[in-house]
Motif scaffolding. Sequence first.
Motif, PDB file in Angstrom:
ATOM      1  N   MET A   1      -1.337  95.324   7.847  1.00  0.00           N
ATOM      2  CA  MET A   1      -0.731  94.229   8.578  1.00  0.00           C
ATOM      3  C   MET A   1      -0.456  93.035   7.659  1.00  0.00           C
ATOM      4  O   MET A   1       0.511  92.328   7.863  1.00  0.00           O
ATOM      5  N   HIS A   2      -1.335  92.838   6.691  1.00  0.00           N
ATOM      6  CA  HIS A   2      -1.098  91.730   5.764  1.00  0.00           C
ATOM      7  C   HIS A   2       0.190  91.965   4.970  1.00  0.00           C
ATOM      8  O   HIS A   2       0.919  91.016   4.684  1.00  0.00           O
ATOM      9  N   ASP A   3       0.446  93.216   4.632  1.00  0.00           N
ATOM     10  CA  ASP A   3       1.672  93.543   3.903  1.00  0.00           C
ATOM     11  C   ASP A   3       2.894  93.184   4.751  1.00  0.00           C
ATOM     12  O   ASP A   3       3.870  92.628   4.238  1.00  0.00           O
ATOM     13  N   THR A   4       2.831  93.474   6.035  1.00  0.00           N
ATOM     14  CA  THR A   4       3.933  93.136   6.947  1.00  0.00           C
ATOM     15  C   THR A   4       4.143  91.626   6.980  1.00  0.00           C
ATOM     16  O   THR A   4       5.272  91.144   6.907  1.00  0.00           O
ATOM     17  N   ALA A   5       3.050  90.882   7.083  1.00  0.00           N
ATOM     18  CA  ALA A   5       3.143  89.420   7.113  1.00  0.00           C
ATOM     19  C   ALA A   5       3.765  88.886   5.821  1.00  0.00           C
ATOM     20  O   ALA A   5       4.616  87.999   5.862  1.00  0.00           O
TER      21      ALA A   5
ATOM     22  N   ASP B   1      12.211  79.902  10.855  1.00  0.00           N
ATOM     23  CA  ASP B   1      11.006  79.328  11.464  1.00  0.00           C
ATOM     24  C   ASP B   1      10.339  80.322  12.412  1.00  0.00           C
ATOM     25  O   ASP B   1       9.109  80.432  12.459  1.00  0.00           O
ATOM     26  N   GLN B   2      11.136  81.063  13.165  1.00  0.00           N
ATOM     27  CA  GLN B   2      10.592  82.071  14.075  1.00  0.00           C
ATOM     28  C   GLN B   2       9.914  83.198  13.300  1.00  0.00           C
ATOM     29  O   GLN B   2       8.844  83.679  13.697  1.00  0.00           O
ATOM     30  N   VAL B   3      10.522  83.597  12.199  1.00  0.00           N
ATOM     31  CA  VAL B   3       9.934  84.646  11.364  1.00  0.00           C
ATOM     32  C   VAL B   3       8.614  84.156  10.768  1.00  0.00           C
ATOM     33  O   VAL B   3       7.625  84.892  10.720  1.00  0.00           O
ATOM     34  N   THR B   4       8.577  82.903  10.348  1.00  0.00           N
ATOM     35  CA  THR B   4       7.342  82.322   9.816  1.00  0.00           C
ATOM     36  C   THR B   4       6.236  82.365  10.861  1.00  0.00           C
ATOM     37  O   THR B   4       5.095  82.737  10.554  1.00  0.00           O
ATOM     38  N   ALA B   5       6.552  81.987  12.077  1.00  0.00           N
ATOM     39  CA  ALA B   5       5.560  81.994  13.155  1.00  0.00           C
ATOM     40  C   ALA B   5       5.026  83.409  13.382  1.00  0.00           C
ATOM     41  O   ALA B   5       3.811  83.606  13.539  1.00  0.00           O
ATOM     42  N   GLN B   6       5.906  84.390  13.382  1.00  0.00           N
ATOM     43  CA  GLN B   6       5.472  85.779  13.567  1.00  0.00           C
ATOM     44  C   GLN B   6       4.591  86.230  12.405  1.00  0.00           C
ATOM     45  O   GLN B   6       3.577  86.902  12.613  1.00  0.00           O
ATOM     46  N   ALA B   7       4.967  85.876  11.196  1.00  0.00           N
ATOM     47  CA  ALA B   7       4.173  86.258  10.026  1.00  0.00           C
ATOM     48  C   ALA B   7       2.769  85.673  10.119  1.00  0.00           C
ATOM     49  O   ALA B   7       1.780  86.360   9.837  1.00  0.00           O
ATOM     50  N   LYS B   8       2.660  84.419  10.532  1.00  0.00           N
ATOM     51  CA  LYS B   8       1.342  83.786  10.674  1.00  0.00           C
ATOM     52  C   LYS B   8       0.526  84.468  11.764  1.00  0.00           C
ATOM     53  O   LYS B   8      -0.677  84.702  11.597  1.00  0.00           O
ATOM     54  N   ASN B   9       1.158  84.803  12.879  1.00  0.00           N
ATOM     55  CA  ASN B   9       0.451  85.492  13.963  1.00  0.00           C
ATOM     56  C   ASN B   9      -0.049  86.855  13.504  1.00  0.00           C
ATOM     57  O   ASN B   9      -1.183  87.234  13.802  1.00  0.00           O
ATOM     58  N   ILE B  10       0.781  87.591  12.801  1.00  0.00           N
ATOM     59  CA  ILE B  10       0.385  88.908  12.299  1.00  0.00           C
ATOM     60  C   ILE B  10      -0.765  88.764  11.298  1.00  0.00           C
ATOM     61  O   ILE B  10      -1.729  89.526  11.336  1.00  0.00           O
ATOM     62  N   GLY B  11      -0.686  87.776  10.430  1.00  0.00           N
ATOM     63  CA  GLY B  11      -1.757  87.533   9.474  1.00  0.00           C
ATOM     64  C   GLY B  11      -3.070  87.206  10.156  1.00  0.00           C
ATOM     65  O   GLY B  11      -4.137  87.716   9.763  1.00  0.00           O
ATOM     66  N   ARG B  12      -3.032  86.382  11.203  1.00  0.00           N
ATOM     67  CA  ARG B  12      -4.247  86.048  11.954  1.00  0.00           C
ATOM     68  C   ARG B  12      -4.829  87.280  12.627  1.00  0.00           C
ATOM     69  O   ARG B  12      -6.044  87.502  12.602  1.00  0.00           O
ATOM     70  N   ARG B  13      -3.961  88.097  13.234  1.00  0.00           N
ATOM     71  CA  ARG B  13      -4.453  89.319  13.887  1.00  0.00           C
ATOM     72  C   ARG B  13      -5.059  90.268  12.863  1.00  0.00           C
ATOM     73  O   ARG B  13      -6.082  90.898  13.117  1.00  0.00           O
ATOM     74  N   ALA B  14      -4.442  90.368  11.699  1.00  0.00           N
ATOM     75  CA  ALA B  14      -4.983  91.235  10.648  1.00  0.00           C
ATOM     76  C   ALA B  14      -6.362  90.747  10.216  1.00  0.00           C
ATOM     77  O   ALA B  14      -7.272  91.556  10.015  1.00  0.00           O
TER      78      ALA B  14
END
Length: 67
Positions: A1-5, A36-49
């Motif tokens: 998941m970190h790789d995706t982020a 900005d939307q992509v950044t928000a998704q990346a941060k959410n994915i990083g937090r979940r990971a």
Amino acid sequence: MHDTAERLEVAEAILHRSAEESPDPAAATRLHSLGDQVTAQAKNIGRRADQIEQPSVERDHAPGRSR
């Protein structure tokens, strides 16, 4: 998941760079917004990971669980 982020963060940088280079102000605005939307998704994915990788205190100390 970190790789995706991390890959999303690269895409975000490309979107913002494209926005800066766009001669069309409306397109630039849309690209910045999408970045900005992509950044928000990346941060959410990083937090979940991070949450998945951290052991659960409750699970590790549950009654009846041997250590």
